[in-house]
Design an enzyme around this catalytic site. Structure first.
Site, PDB file in Angstrom:
ATOM      1  N   CYS A 161       0.606  -7.829  11.746  1.00 36.84           N
ATOM      2  CA  CYS A 161       0.939  -8.101  13.153  1.00 36.84           C
ATOM      3  C   CYS A 161       0.275  -9.399  13.624  1.00 36.84           C
ATOM      4  CB  CYS A 161       0.489  -6.958  14.053  1.00 36.84           C
ATOM      5  SG  CYS A 161       1.535  -5.513  13.923  1.00 36.84           S
TER       6      CYS A 161
ATOM      7  N   ARG B 186       0.845  -1.193   0.000  1.00 32.92           N
ATOM      8  CA  ARG B 186       0.000   0.000   0.000  1.00 32.92           C
ATOM      9  C   ARG B 186       0.880   1.243   0.000  1.00 32.92           C
ATOM     10  NH1 ARG B 186      -1.868   0.860   4.309  1.00 32.92           N
ATOM     11  NH2 ARG B 186      -1.295  -0.936   5.552  1.00 32.92           N
TER      12      ARG B 186
ATOM     13  N   HIS C  66     -10.816  -1.914  11.446  1.00 34.64           N
ATOM     14  CA  HIS C  66      -9.743  -2.783  10.969  1.00 34.64           C
ATOM     15  C   HIS C  66      -9.543  -3.895  12.000  1.00 34.64           C
ATOM     16  CE1 HIS C  66      -5.288  -2.977   9.427  1.00 34.64           C
ATOM     17  NE2 HIS C  66      -6.057  -3.858   8.825  1.00 34.64           N
TER      18      HIS C  66
ATOM     19  N   TYR D  22      -1.217  -3.474  -7.031  1.00 36.71           N
ATOM     20  CA  TYR D  22      -1.089  -4.187  -5.751  1.00 36.71           C
ATOM     21  C   TYR D  22      -2.433  -4.230  -5.001  1.00 36.71           C
ATOM     22  CZ  TYR D  22      -0.395  -5.237  -0.943  1.00 36.71           C
ATOM     23  OH  TYR D  22      -0.562  -5.802   0.291  1.00 36.71           O
TER      24      TYR D  22
ATOM     25  N   ASP E  52      -9.828  -9.429   8.953  1.00 35.20           N
ATOM     26  CA  ASP E  52      -9.249  -8.105   8.702  1.00 35.20           C
ATOM     27  C   ASP E  52     -10.200  -6.945   8.991  1.00 35.20           C
ATOM     28  OD1 ASP E  52      -6.990  -6.577   7.804  1.00 35.20           O
ATOM     29  OD2 ASP E  52      -7.989  -6.233   5.894  1.00 35.20           O
TER      30      ASP E  52
ATOM     31  N   LYS F 130      -9.696  -2.023   1.586  1.00 38.19           N
ATOM     32  CA  LYS F 130      -9.266  -0.875   2.390  1.00 38.19           C
ATOM     33  C   LYS F 130     -10.045   0.383   1.984  1.00 38.19           C
ATOM     34  CE  LYS F 130      -6.276  -3.394   4.463  1.00 38.19           C
ATOM     35  NZ  LYS F 130      -6.582  -3.852   5.828  1.00 38.19           N
TER      36      LYS F 130
ATOM     37  N   SER G 283      -1.403  -3.584  10.347  1.00 44.49           N
ATOM     38  CA  SER G 283      -1.135  -4.542   9.281  1.00 44.49           C
ATOM     39  C   SER G 283       0.067  -5.420   9.609  1.00 44.49           C
ATOM     40  CB  SER G 283      -0.854  -3.792   7.977  1.00 44.49           C
ATOM     41  OG  SER G 283      -1.914  -2.909   7.725  1.00 44.49           O
TER      42      SER G 283
ATOM     43  N   ARG H 116       1.474 -12.191  -0.777  1.00 45.04           N
ATOM     44  CA  ARG H 116       0.122 -12.413  -0.251  1.00 45.04           C
ATOM     45  C   ARG H 116      -0.523 -13.669  -0.814  1.00 45.04           C
ATOM     46  NH1 ARG H 116      -2.217  -8.346   3.326  1.00 45.04           N
ATOM     47  NH2 ARG H 116      -0.516  -6.876   3.577  1.00 45.04           N
TER      48      ARG H 116
HETATM   49  C1  OXD Z   1      -3.275  -4.432   5.449  1.00 44.39           C
HETATM   50  C2  OXD Z   1      -3.929  -5.584   4.794  1.00 44.39           C
HETATM   51  O1  OXD Z   1      -2.334  -3.871   4.874  1.00 44.39           O
HETATM   52  O2  OXD Z   1      -4.801  -6.174   5.434  1.00 44.39           O
HETATM   53  O3  OXD Z   1      -3.702  -4.072   6.547  1.00 44.39           O
HETATM   54  O4  OXD Z   1      -3.592  -5.899   3.647  1.00 44.39           O
HETATM   55 MN    MN Z   2      -5.465  -5.149   7.153  1.00 47.09          MN
END
Ligand code: OXD
Ligand code: MN
Length: 605
Positions: free
Chosen positions: A269, A86, A245, A216, A294, A225, A267, A385
């Site tokens: 974590c 991102r 989130h 991406y 998410d 998002k 993100s 991913r």
């Molecule tokens: C983030 C995702 O970047 O979930 O938070 O992809």
């Molecule tokens: Mn996320």
């Protein structure tokens, strides 16, 4: 590997499901007139359409076929090396005034931004196919569910959106014929994938998104998002709900008592790991189920918060995923999965750092170059991913399609902190809990471009995703609390605290069940778990945590739960600095929370 591909020409019966809603048809006409594609492909989300698009993507080198015996119906995509995460610096919230976007968002004036983007989009799809993707976010019968349309010139986006959302006919049905119905307008074009022409722009007042110059996921799967969080949070404030989130999980005791928990982590974590947690041996009979990994949309029902997962799939970070760290994720991605930027082995399997077993002697890395054990570079990009349907998850919660959502007993705010933040503690009340969320901090990861490992404040893990003024957002949280007669308890967790030797003190992964158990016991009416009152909140003593069967020494447990007064003086000062940096938008109630925190420390000194 190609990202930008020429037009495709489907046979009759594919790509021709035009919606009946005139507002959609007019909008597609307008964008097609501007971008001048070779043709228009109306997606219906069918299996036949998917097969056709995969076949075309393979022909055009947008996808690489993987070993179908090892990973059936799974494919690899490589994004441009300049386009792997991102881009917060190129992400804009274009509200009518700068003040509405607030101090944490890049703002640009809507009129000028539309003009600039239209200029970039002009003729941008020449020679390409324009795909129209109708989708819904949320279970089909939920009052929270939203309709979106995404226009894109990327087949990869279509294939991903089919996994990540409920796509096709279902959305046309939900939208109906009303030309004034509410729906999100999303326009995406790869253009020439140049960082110079990369902008992810949100127009909350128009319920519209325009994303250009990137391929991406986080920048281009506009459902995620962009709609579910940035535009979603704006709509949520207006309409009286929360777009967060957060993962959502269910915890069921051997006696069949079930609680649902929503948890916000920045993100990368370990949200997906936590959402798919498998309890350790000691917790025989306990079950953890996943509602979402998410995003949570939450509304008040009968005085309680109820959550739905608006998504239909998982777009998770691959490196580090293994049968040891997340068996449920591994099983989910064994089939019907799109991989992005992982390594390709000589037998066409996928590989990444942290996968079980020995690394291959040779592979093709995420850039498409030869890779060997001696290579200095990583084989898989740290932000590579998987995109996989939530149906693949064996631990999927049975109520995931329930329109009213699941009742939330606890909200957890978690960060990645080497020091200061204890393993777990509980807020005294809702307003204090909002303060814990508002002052959350975490060391940065590879999910966004920029330095990795720097502590940054990331309120409610929404810093990159709150689509309006963060001060109003804090106030919205405080206001929601006032409407709840049975509010969730709020907790803070930190799995990442390190000892003086620089090593993690807590084993994490499945063992996080021990913390989860304390959390849900604290939510029981008769508060089955005890806690000590500390200046920062209710803190478990080592005896309050179920640690039997865990190989951890007393000293580590003490360090995990300790509050270092010196570190906390710095922390409180950092809270002040953060609030000050927001330039006066922080609600008084939260400023008072900070004063109360400082006073509690003084009183116990
Ligand atoms: C983030 C995702 O970047 O979930 O938070 O992809
Ligand atoms: Mn996320």
């Amino acid at each position: 590997m190609k990202n930008v591909a020429p037009a495709i020409f489907p046979p009759n019966g594919i790509g021709d499901t035009k919606p009946a809603n005139q507002a959609v048809l007019d909008w597609v006409d307008e964008i097609a007139g501007l971008t001048q594609p070779e043709n228009i492909f109306w997606c219906d989300g069918s299996e036949r359409e998917n097969e056709f698009l995969i076949a075309e993507s393979l022909k055009q080198n947008v996808l690489i076929e993987l070993n179908q015996k090892k990973v059936p119906r799974s494919y690899l995509h490589r994004s441009d090396p300049n386009d792997v995460a991102r881009v917060e610096q190129f992400t804009f919230v274009c509200t009518a005034t700068k003040e509405e976007a607030g101090p944490t968002n890049n703002w640009s004036e809507p009129g000028e931004t539309y003009t600039k983007l239209r200029g970039l989009l002009k003729g941008g799809m020449r020679g390409r196919t324009l795909f129209v993707i109708p989708y819904i976010m949320g279970p089909p019968d939920s009052p929270l569910t939203k309709v979106g349309f995404e226009i894109t010139d990327s087949q990869y986006v279509v294939l991903n959106m089919r996994i990540m959302t409920r796509m096709g006919e279902i959305a046309l049905k939900r939208l109906g014929n009303d030309p004034n119905a509410e729906w999100n307008r999303g326009v995406h074009s790869l253009l020439d994938i140049s960082p110079e022409r990369r902008f992810i722009c949100h127009f909350p007042q128009d319920n519209a998104i325009i994303s250009v110059g990137s391929g991406y996921g986080g920048n281009v799967l506009l459902s995620k998002k962009c709609l579910a969080l940035r535009i979603g949070s704006y709509l949520a404030r207006k309409q009286g709900w929360l777009a967060e989130h957060m993962l959502i999980l269910g915890v069921e005791s051997p006696e069949g008592k079930k609680h649902y928990v929503a948890a916000a982590f920045p993100s990368a974590c370990g949200k997906t790991n936590f959402a798919m947690l498998i309890p350790p041996e000691h917790f025989k009979g306990w079950k953890v189920t996943t509602v979402g990994d998410d995003i949570a949309w939450m509304q008040i029902r009968n005085g309680r918060l109820h959550a739905i997962n608006p998504e239909n799939g998982y777009f998770g970070v691959v490196p580090g995923t293994s049968y040891k760290s997340n068996p449920n994720a591994m099983r989910s991605i064994e089939h019907d999965t799109l991989y992005t930027n992982v390594a390709l082995t000589d037998d066409d399997d996928v590989w990444w750092e942290g996968k079980d077993g020995d690394p291959p002697a040779h592979a093709i890395d995420w850039r498409g170059n030869d890779w060997t054990l001696n290579s200095k570079e990583k084989a898989a990009h740290p932000n590579s991913r998987f995109t996989t349907p939530m149906r693949n998850n064996l631990a999927l919660d049975p109520d995931v399609e329930k329109g009213e959502g699941v009742p939330i007993s606890a909200i957890i705010f978690g960060g990645r902190r080497s020091d200061t933040a204890p393993l777990v503690y509980q807020a005294f009340d809702w307003a204090h809990g909002v303060y814990l969320g508002a002052t959350m901090a975490s060391e940065t990861t590879a999910a966004a471009t920029g330095a990795v490992g720097k502590v940054r404040r990331d309120p409610m893990a929404m810093l990159p995703f709150c689509g309006y003024n963060i001060g109003y957002y804090f106030q919205h949280w405080l206001d929601i609390g006032k409407k709840l007669t049975n509010p969730p308890q709020i907790f803070s967790v930190n799995w990442f605290r390190k000892g003086p030797d620089g090593k993690f003190l807590w084993p994490g992964f499945g063992e996080n069940m021990r913390v989860l158990k304390w959390i849900i016991d604290r939510c029981e009416e008769n508060q089955k778990a005890s806690a000590l009152e500390s200046p920062i909140g209710w803190l478990p003593s080592p005896h309050d945590l179920e640690l039997a069967g865990l190989d951890i020494d007393h000293k580590s447990v003490a360090e995990l739960l300790c509050i270092d007064h010196e570190e906390w003086q710095k922390e409180i000062a950092a809270h002040k600095e953060f609030f000050d940096s927001l330039g006066g938008v922080v609600p008084k109630e939260l400023l008072q929370q900070r004063e109360k925190l400082a006073t509690r420390f003084k009183e116990c000194a």
